[in-house]
Design a protein around this motif. Structure first.
Motif, PDB file in Angstrom:
ATOM      1  N   ASP A 105      28.598  36.644   9.332  1.00  0.00           N
ATOM      2  CA  ASP A 105      28.326  38.061   9.564  1.00  0.00           C
ATOM      3  C   ASP A 105      27.573  38.316  10.880  1.00  0.00           C
ATOM      4  O   ASP A 105      27.006  39.387  11.076  1.00  0.00           O
ATOM      5  CB  ASP A 105      27.513  38.640   8.402  1.00  0.00           C
ATOM      6  CG  ASP A 105      26.095  38.092   8.357  1.00  0.00           C
ATOM      7  OD1 ASP A 105      25.889  36.970   8.883  1.00  0.00           O
ATOM      8  OD2 ASP A 105      25.206  38.770   7.827  1.00  0.00           O
ATOM      9  N   THR A 131      21.946  39.207  12.583  1.00  0.00           N
ATOM     10  CA  THR A 131      22.555  38.744  11.334  1.00  0.00           C
ATOM     11  C   THR A 131      21.696  39.209  10.164  1.00  0.00           C
ATOM     12  O   THR A 131      20.487  39.400  10.294  1.00  0.00           O
ATOM     13  CB  THR A 131      22.686  37.209  11.309  1.00  0.00           C
ATOM     14  OG1 THR A 131      23.223  36.799  10.054  1.00  0.00           O
ATOM     15  CG2 THR A 131      21.350  36.538  11.540  1.00  0.00           C
ATOM     16  N   SER A 132      22.346  39.382   9.030  1.00  0.00           N
ATOM     17  CA  SER A 132      21.619  39.794   7.819  1.00  0.00           C
ATOM     18  C   SER A 132      21.016  38.606   7.080  1.00  0.00           C
ATOM     19  O   SER A 132      20.267  38.788   6.116  1.00  0.00           O
ATOM     20  CB  SER A 132      22.568  40.554   6.882  1.00  0.00           C
ATOM     21  OG  SER A 132      23.674  39.737   6.513  1.00  0.00           O
ATOM     22  N   PRO A 135      16.433  37.428   5.976  1.00  0.00           N
ATOM     23  CA  PRO A 135      15.769  38.707   6.268  1.00  0.00           C
ATOM     24  C   PRO A 135      14.252  38.605   6.348  1.00  0.00           C
ATOM     25  O   PRO A 135      13.606  39.428   7.014  1.00  0.00           O
ATOM     26  CB  PRO A 135      16.196  39.610   5.108  1.00  0.00           C
ATOM     27  CG  PRO A 135      16.553  38.677   4.002  1.00  0.00           C
ATOM     28  CD  PRO A 135      17.114  37.459   4.655  1.00  0.00           C
TER      29      PRO A 135
END
Length: 481
Positions: A105, A131-132, A135
């Motif tokens: 992602d 990017t996720s 987190p």
């Protein structure tokens, strides 16, 4: 005749590369007339009307001389060579491919001089990614995890993650030897790249001048924020400001007020928006200014060699030189950043004023930087060249390409020798005896020895003055005198 390397031909004057025996006859050159080699640079004081009332004296530099002007223009344009673009594009392609394999992602923005169209042959690649994943991790920790992905990658050499206000992961693409800097969520870098790309659309002289000035700043030592000097983006903003004073470049943010703040950059297609067309549709008319590259380059040097950094500051967002003003409590006015003691180059996007030139933290550094501007301008007057204090861009490119080519040849020859040796060991000899003659030695000059500058007779260049000693977070430093 066996193939000779660049290093061999240069190092041994008796060795020559093979020449085609049936080459066509060269065409006859047209007759040329000898033209004046005189460089005339005058300083004319003209009356300039300001605000319809007040008049002030403004210096205008007139640069004439057919031969020398063309020579200086050619030296400036030599920085715009694009031979290195193929290597940069190949390294970019492989980096994007590998990172997408590791993180599904990930979103990648290329930033920096190559993305903005103001790169030189020494430029590297800069990326910022988002990017996720992870987190809860900091930018430094995320880059450490990404570094782990590249450690086992045979296409890249993995460096360290530099701890800084914006952490940077260092990589090198092995095939092209291109250095890559990777950051996380660096919005400033994306906005700065977009701004330079927009101004490059306004006038093609900007990108050519920007490349040459960045090359000079790097060689002269002016560029180097970690050493208490200017960063590359500040130097680009100084050029934009100078061209704005000549009405060559407009103030983009005056016509588009929505750009006066943190803007969002969706992707790295920085040329998608035709800013020049849009600004013309809003009523701006580009003046016909035919000043040559050498004229503008010389004017830039003189402008900042005489600039009063104590009383004035640079604001591309306002489109003009600003005066340092304060209220009764000594609080800065007109958007002047809090860090305003020395060179001030305003960040054009942030609503909270920030000084891009804040890395310069001493009056001795300001004097030394302005001295380099004066030395470069005097060199043009006296020697009629940009170069003199350092190798020309042509020579530097030739040396770099020669070094890379010879290293590739050396690797190829070693692989071929190892293959032949292995093959001879595997093949059974039916008759004869072992060879007991003299041991074979390579005759080719080792590239590592040839390109070792301490072992080669070099052209002598102007001796540069020492720079002040940089002590982080302190205003008092050892002077250069």
């Amino acid at each position: 005749m066996s193939r000779q390397s660049y290093a061999s031909v240069v190092f041994f004057s008796t060795l020559f590369a093979s020449v085609c025996s049936n080459a066509p006859i060269a065409p006859k050159c047209p007759e040329s007339k000898i033209i004046s080699q005189e460089l005339i640079i005058k300083r004319k004081s003209v009356d300039v009307e300001k605000d319809g009332k007040k008049k002030e004296k403004k210096d205008e530099f007139i640069h004439k001389g057919t031969y020398v002007e063309r020579k200086l223009d050619a030296e400036i344009e030599s920085y715009s060579n694009s031979d290195h673009h193929e290597s940069l594009k190949k390294a970019e392609k492989m980096f994007r491919y590998c990172l997408n394999q590791y993180i599904s992602d990930v979103k990648i923005w290329m930033t920096g001089s190559f993305a903005a169209g103001v790169d030189t042959f020494k430029s590297d690649l800069d990326f910022t990614i988002k990017t996720s994943r992870w987190p809860e991790e900091s930018s430094f920790q995320k880059l450490m995890k990404i570094k782990g992905f590249f450690i086992g990658n045979s296409l890249f050499k993995t460096g360290r993650v530099v701890r800084a206000r914006t952490p940077v992961l260092k990589l090198v693409h092995l095939e092209t030897d291109v250095e890559i800097d990777v950051t996380m969520d660096n919005e400033d870098s994306k906005r700065n790249t977009q701004l330079l790309s927009w101004y490059s659309q306004m006038d093609n002289r900007f990108s050519k001048l920007c490349r040459a000035i960045k090359g000079w700043a790097s060689e002269s030592g002016i560029e180097g924020a970690k050493n208490g000097r200017l960063n590359s983006f500040s130097i680009c903003l100084m050029l934009i400001q100078y061209l704005q004073t000549l009405n060559i470049l407009p103030n983009i943010q005056e016509f588009f007020p929505e750009l006066n703040g943190p803007i969002e950059i969706e992707d790295d297609n920085y040329g998608r928006r035709d800013m020049k067309k849009e600004i013309q549709e809003r009523g701006y008319k580009f003046e016909e200014n035919e000043r040559s590259l050498s004229d503008l380059y010389f004017g830039f040097l003189k402008f900042y060699a005489e600039f009063n950094f104590d009383k004035s500051w640079i604001s591309v967002k306002n489109g003009k030189i600003m005066e340092k003003r304060f209220d009764e409590t000594e609080k800065p006015l007109d958007g002047l950043p809090d860090s305003h003691h020395f060179i001030v180059v305003e960040d054009p996007f942030l609503t909270t004023p920030r000084n891009c030139g804040g890395s310069v933290q001493g009056s001795c550094f300001v004097e030394r930087i302005q001295l380099e501007f004066k030395i470069a301008a005097d060199r043009i007057l006296k020697k009629k060249t940009l170069f003199g204090g350092y190798p020309s861009s042509w020579r530097t490119r030739l040396d770099n390409e020669g070094r890379k080519t010879d290293k590739r040849i050396k690797v190829f020859e070693k692989e071929r020798m190892d293959f032949n040796l292995k093959l001879s060991e595997e093949v059974e000899q039916p008759w004869g005896r072992d060879y007991d003659g003299p041991e074979w030695h390579e005759t080719r000059v080792d590239p590592q020895n040839f390109w070792d500058l301490d072992r080669r007779p070099m052209i002598t260049y102007e001796e540069s003055l020492p720079w002040p000693v940089y002590v982080p977070n302190m205003y008092c430093r050892v002077d250069f005198v």
